[in-house]
Structure formats: C-alpha cells, structure tokens
Design a protein around this motif. Sequence first.
Motif, PDB file in Angstrom:
ATOM      1  N   THR A  91      -1.618   7.248   5.163  1.00  0.00           N
ATOM      2  CA  THR A  91      -2.200   7.275   3.827  1.00  0.00           C
ATOM      3  C   THR A  91      -1.068   7.213   2.804  1.00  0.00           C
ATOM      4  OG1 THR A  91      -2.140   9.693   3.756  1.00  0.00           O
ATOM      5  CG2 THR A  91      -4.144   8.664   4.614  1.00  0.00           C
ATOM      6  N   LYS A  93      -0.206   8.710  -0.967  1.00  0.00           N
ATOM      7  CA  LYS A  93      -0.624   9.647  -2.005  1.00  0.00           C
ATOM      8  C   LYS A  93       0.341   9.571  -3.182  1.00  0.00           C
ATOM      9  CE  LYS A  93      -0.460  12.648   1.320  1.00  0.00           C
ATOM     10  NZ  LYS A  93      -0.399  13.924   2.096  1.00  0.00           N
ATOM     11  N   LEU A 197      -5.148   8.058  -4.082  1.00  0.00           N
ATOM     12  CA  LEU A 197      -5.126   8.147  -2.622  1.00  0.00           C
ATOM     13  C   LEU A 197      -5.528   6.796  -2.040  1.00  0.00           C
ATOM     14  CD1 LEU A 197      -4.888   9.758   0.018  1.00  0.00           C
ATOM     15  CD2 LEU A 197      -7.249  10.530  -0.333  1.00  0.00           C
TER      16      LEU A 197
END
Length: 216
Positions: A91, A93, A197
């Motif tokens: 991911t 962020k 995100l």
Amino acid sequence: MTDFVYAPPDAAPVILYEDHELVFVDKPAGLLSVPGKGPDLADCMIARLRVGFPEILLVHRLDLDTSGVMVFARTPHAQRHLGLQFEKRQTRKTYIARVAGQVAQRSGQVDLPLGVDWPNRPRQMVCHETGRPALTDWALIRHEEGTSRLRLMPKTGRSHQLRVHMQVIGHPILGDPLYASGTARDYPRMMLHAKELRLRHPDGGRGLTISAKVAF
C-alpha cells in the motif's frame, strides 16, 4: 496521560468510498479506531460503522489523535487481501503534518528502528538493539509562521512511527500529546492527517486511491 478524558467528536462517519468489498472513511481526530479497555472507551470508528455495516472487519488502525483515511473490509476475503498488502508494504500511504520549527531541507528520509518505551508506555522510542526497522520519507510543502507543513510517506507501519521520527529530527508534530513539548504542544489537536491511501482492490486487483481533505 493521567488527566486524559476520552471525549470523541459525535459526528456521523464520513464515508469516502464504499462497494461490496470495501468501506473507506475519514476518521476524525479524537476518535479511537477500535474499542479501548473499559466501557468509557467503547465508542470508536469500527463500532460506529457497524451501525450501517454490521459485517465490517478491521484492516488497520490510526492513532486516536490522527485523522484521515481508513479502509475497512466487508468480507473475510477482502480483510485477508488487504491485510497482506499492508504486511508486504504494497500500500502507499501519504500523510500531511504540521511540525515545529522551519525545516531546512526540501526532503529527506528517517531510517531509525523503533520499539516500546516500556516504562513510559504507550510511548515508543528509537532502539538500535531491539527496535524494528522503521523508514519514513518526507518532503517540505511550505513554511507557515515559524512551523513547517510536510508530506510524510511511511515505508513501514510501526506504532507512532511518524510522531517519533519527527520528534527525533527536532521537528515534533504540533499538538502531539506524547512527543511534543512547550508551545509545540499547545494546539487544539495533533496536526497529523492521513491524506491518501493507495491499494489494490481485493476484487480484481485494480488500483484504488482514496483521499480525505486536510482540516488544518
């Protein structure tokens, strides 16, 4: 922390995106992600979401004093899929923070291992002996009246990582009740917001980017 009184904002959850697998919300500062110990800490983001989404499942957390984008799963498959993405650092962020002082460089990286400061829990600290690797990239957005607005991009997900890393380089996050001191602490909230995100959708793997406006 002995004077702490939990008084979360009472606004309804702000849904940023939802579909059959996921729910993205904008968590307000001052609201727990999950319940704490005791009935006085039962109110939290996941409990509020379960009013409208009783099947909701936890994927990750934001600190009580941090606002911004959180994702929750609506199925066990989505929870597993997203959990692996977080675990494998797949991911992306991005946080926005206001920090004390005028940061001199335009960008940088903090690579310092973190562990629990056991006598002062829940504080974390840099520990080269037993700490876990922690890496944060940062970039200066602008200076603001003796403070700096930064874009923070954590490459790992250690507890209080951004807060400790900013303190260690001499620019604690404004309003941080644990790591700021003096006038840097005298703010109505901690100036840390999970702005964006990016992840892969558990149904098909397409890229998905969700963002939430910064309120400071």
